[in-house]
Design a protein around this motif. Structure first.
Motif, short mmCIF file in Angstrom:
data_model
loop_
_atom_site.label_atom_id
_atom_site.label_comp_id
_atom_site.label_asym_id
_atom_site.label_seq_id
_atom_site.Cartn_x
_atom_site.Cartn_y
_atom_site.Cartn_z
N LEU A 14 24.37 23.77 -26.73
CA LEU A 14 24.20 23.45 -25.31
C LEU A 14 24.61 22.01 -25.03
O LEU A 14 25.27 21.73 -24.02
CB LEU A 14 22.73 23.68 -24.90
CG LEU A 14 22.26 25.13 -24.86
CD1 LEU A 14 20.75 25.19 -24.66
CD2 LEU A 14 22.96 25.91 -23.76
N ILE A 31 13.21 28.55 -25.75
CA ILE A 31 14.21 29.34 -26.46
C ILE A 31 13.54 30.32 -27.42
O ILE A 31 13.93 31.48 -27.53
CB ILE A 31 15.18 28.41 -27.23
CG1 ILE A 31 16.08 27.66 -26.24
CG2 ILE A 31 16.04 29.21 -28.21
CD1 ILE A 31 16.92 26.57 -26.87
N TYR A 36 16.45 33.46 -25.24
CA TYR A 36 17.39 32.47 -24.73
C TYR A 36 18.56 33.09 -23.96
O TYR A 36 19.16 32.44 -23.10
CB TYR A 36 17.91 31.58 -25.87
CG TYR A 36 18.95 32.22 -26.77
CD1 TYR A 36 20.30 32.03 -26.51
CD2 TYR A 36 18.58 32.98 -27.87
CE1 TYR A 36 21.26 32.59 -27.34
CE2 TYR A 36 19.53 33.56 -28.69
CZ TYR A 36 20.87 33.36 -28.43
OH TYR A 36 21.81 33.93 -29.23
N ILE A 40 18.46 30.86 -20.94
CA ILE A 40 19.55 29.91 -20.80
C ILE A 40 20.65 30.45 -19.89
O ILE A 40 20.98 29.86 -18.86
CB ILE A 40 20.15 29.54 -22.17
CG1 ILE A 40 19.13 28.76 -23.01
CG2 ILE A 40 21.42 28.70 -21.99
CD1 ILE A 40 18.74 27.41 -22.45
N SER A 44 21.47 29.23 -15.88
CA SER A 44 22.39 28.08 -15.98
C SER A 44 23.41 28.02 -14.85
O SER A 44 24.03 26.98 -14.65
CB SER A 44 23.13 28.12 -17.33
OG SER A 44 22.30 27.73 -18.38
N SER A 62 18.43 19.93 -19.28
CA SER A 62 17.71 21.14 -19.72
C SER A 62 16.38 21.30 -19.01
O SER A 62 15.91 22.42 -18.78
CB SER A 62 17.50 21.10 -21.24
OG SER A 62 16.68 20.00 -21.61
#
Length: 307
Positions: A14, A31, A36, A40, A44, A62
Motif C-alpha cells: 500500500l 487488515i 482486506y 482496503i 479506497s 490509511s
C-alpha cells in the motif's frame, strides 16, 4: 511458518502504491480482522489517483480509509435497524389482514380449503415467480416454523403432509418465522383487496402499488447487501422505474429520475415512521475525519456543501 495473509507485506504494498501510512497498528488490526479485500479495495476508491493501477493520491492516508470504513459500517447498521422495522410491519400487516379479511376466527390459515387459498387468498401468486407452484409457495411460508419454540407448540407430529402438519398454527404466530423475502412474497401474492388494505396502512392509495412493490424489492436488496458485508456508501439501487419515482414525488413533493442511496434512505425513514436516519447520517458524514477533497468524491449527499 509464514502466514500467507501477512499484514506487514500488505502495508508495504500500500505504501509503495502511494498511500501514507498513519497508525500502522490500527491498519494492521483492520487488515487482520475485516478482510482486506473489502476493507482496503472496497473503500479506497475516493483516495485513488489512478483507479486502474490502484495508485493513491499523495495526500491520502490509511487513517482516512479506516474512517470511511467505520462510517460505512455504522451507516449500514443504522439503515438495517430501520429496514427491520419495515420488515416487521409488513409481516404483521400481511398476517392481520388475511385474518381479518377472511374472518379466520381461530386465525389458522391452513384450515381453509386448499382451492380457496389458491383462488381467493393468493390469486396473484404468479407475480411472485411465474413458475412457482402453489404447494412450493406454501412450503416457503412454512420453512422456518420448526426452528421456533413458539411455533413448534402447534406441530402435528404424526403426519408427513406439511399443510396438515401445521394447520393448527395461527397465522399471526406463523409470521414470526418469516424472512423479509417471505413476507414480501406473501404480500405480492395476496388478493388485490388485501394488498390495497395494507397499502392504506402505509397511507398510500392503490395506484401506488407498483411503486411500493419496487421500493420493497430495493429494500430487500439493500438488506441482503448489508447482511453480506458489502460496501454501502456507493451502492447502486438496482430497481428503477417511473412508478417508484412517482411514489417518491408523492411523498416528498420532489421530482426525481433516479433513486440513489440517499433517496432510498428517505423512503425507508418514511415507511418505518422514523425521523433521524438521514439527518444522523449527514451529521456523521460531516464529522468523518477525511479531507474535504476526498469527501467531495463520495457521491452520497450531492449538494451538501450548498446547504
Amino acid at each position: 511458518m509464514q502466514n500467507i495473509i501477512n499484514s506487514r507485506d500488505i502495508i508495504k504494498r500500500l505504501n509503495k502504491s502511494g498511500l501514507q501510512i498513519g497508525d500502522k497498528n490500527l491498519l494492521s488490526y483492520h487488515i487482520k480482522n475485516f478482510n482486506y479485500n473489502t476493507f482496503i479495495y472496497g473503500y479506497s476508491e475516493p483516495f485513488y489517483l489512478n483507479k486502474e493501477n490502484q495508485t493513491y493520491d499523495h495526500e491520502a492516508n490509511s487513517n482516512e480509509i479506516i474512517s470511511l470504513y467505520k462510517f460505512d459500517r455504522d451507516m449500514a447498521n443504522h439503515i438495517l435497524r430501520y429496514i427491520l422495522v419495515i420488515e416487521k410491519i409488513i409481516n404483521t400487516n400481511v398476517a392481520y389482514e388475511v385474518i381479518n379479511h377472511f374472518n379466520l376466527r381461530d386465525k389458522c390459515l391452513l384450515k381453509l380449503d386448499v382451492h380457496f387459498l389458491e383462488r381467493e387468498v393468493l390469486p396473484n401468486l404468479r407475480e411472485v415467480e411465474p413458475k412457482i407452484s402453489f404447494f412450493n409457495f406454501i412450503k416457503k411460508i412454512l420453512k422456518y416454523l420448526p426452528t421456533s419454540p413458539v411455533t413448534k407448540r402447534y406441530v402435528k407430529k404424526n403426519t408427513c403432509d406439511e399443510i396438515i402438519r401445521w394447520r393448527d398454527c395461527p397465522l399471526d404466530i406463523m409470521c414470526l418465522t418469516w424472512s423479509f423475502a417471505t413476507s414480501f412474497s406473501f404480500f405480492i401474492a395476496l388478493s388485490d383487496h388485501a394488498r390495497n388494505r395494507i397499502l392504506n396502512n402505509f397511507a398510500l392509495t392503490p395506484n401506488f402499488l407498483s411503486g411500493f412493490i419496487t421500493f420493497l424489492k430495493n429494500t430487500l436488496h439493500l438488506r441482503n447487501y448489508i447482511s453480506h458485508n458489502n460496501v454501502i456508501y456507493n451502492t447502486c439501487i438496482p430497481y428503477q422505474c417511473p412508478s417508484l419515482f412517482n411514489l417518491y414525488a408523492f411523498i416528498f413533493k420532489k421530482t426525481v429520475t433516479q433513486i440513489k442511496l440517499v433517496q432510498m434512505m428517505e423512503l425507508i425513514e418514511f415507511f418505518s415512521h422514523a425521523t433521524t436516519l438521514v439527518s444522523n447520517t449527514k451529521y456523521y458524514f460531516r464529522k468523518m475525519k477525511i479531507q474535504q477533497k476526498f469527501k467531495d468524491k463520495i457521491d452520497l449527499f450531492p449538494g451538501m456543501n450548498d446547504e
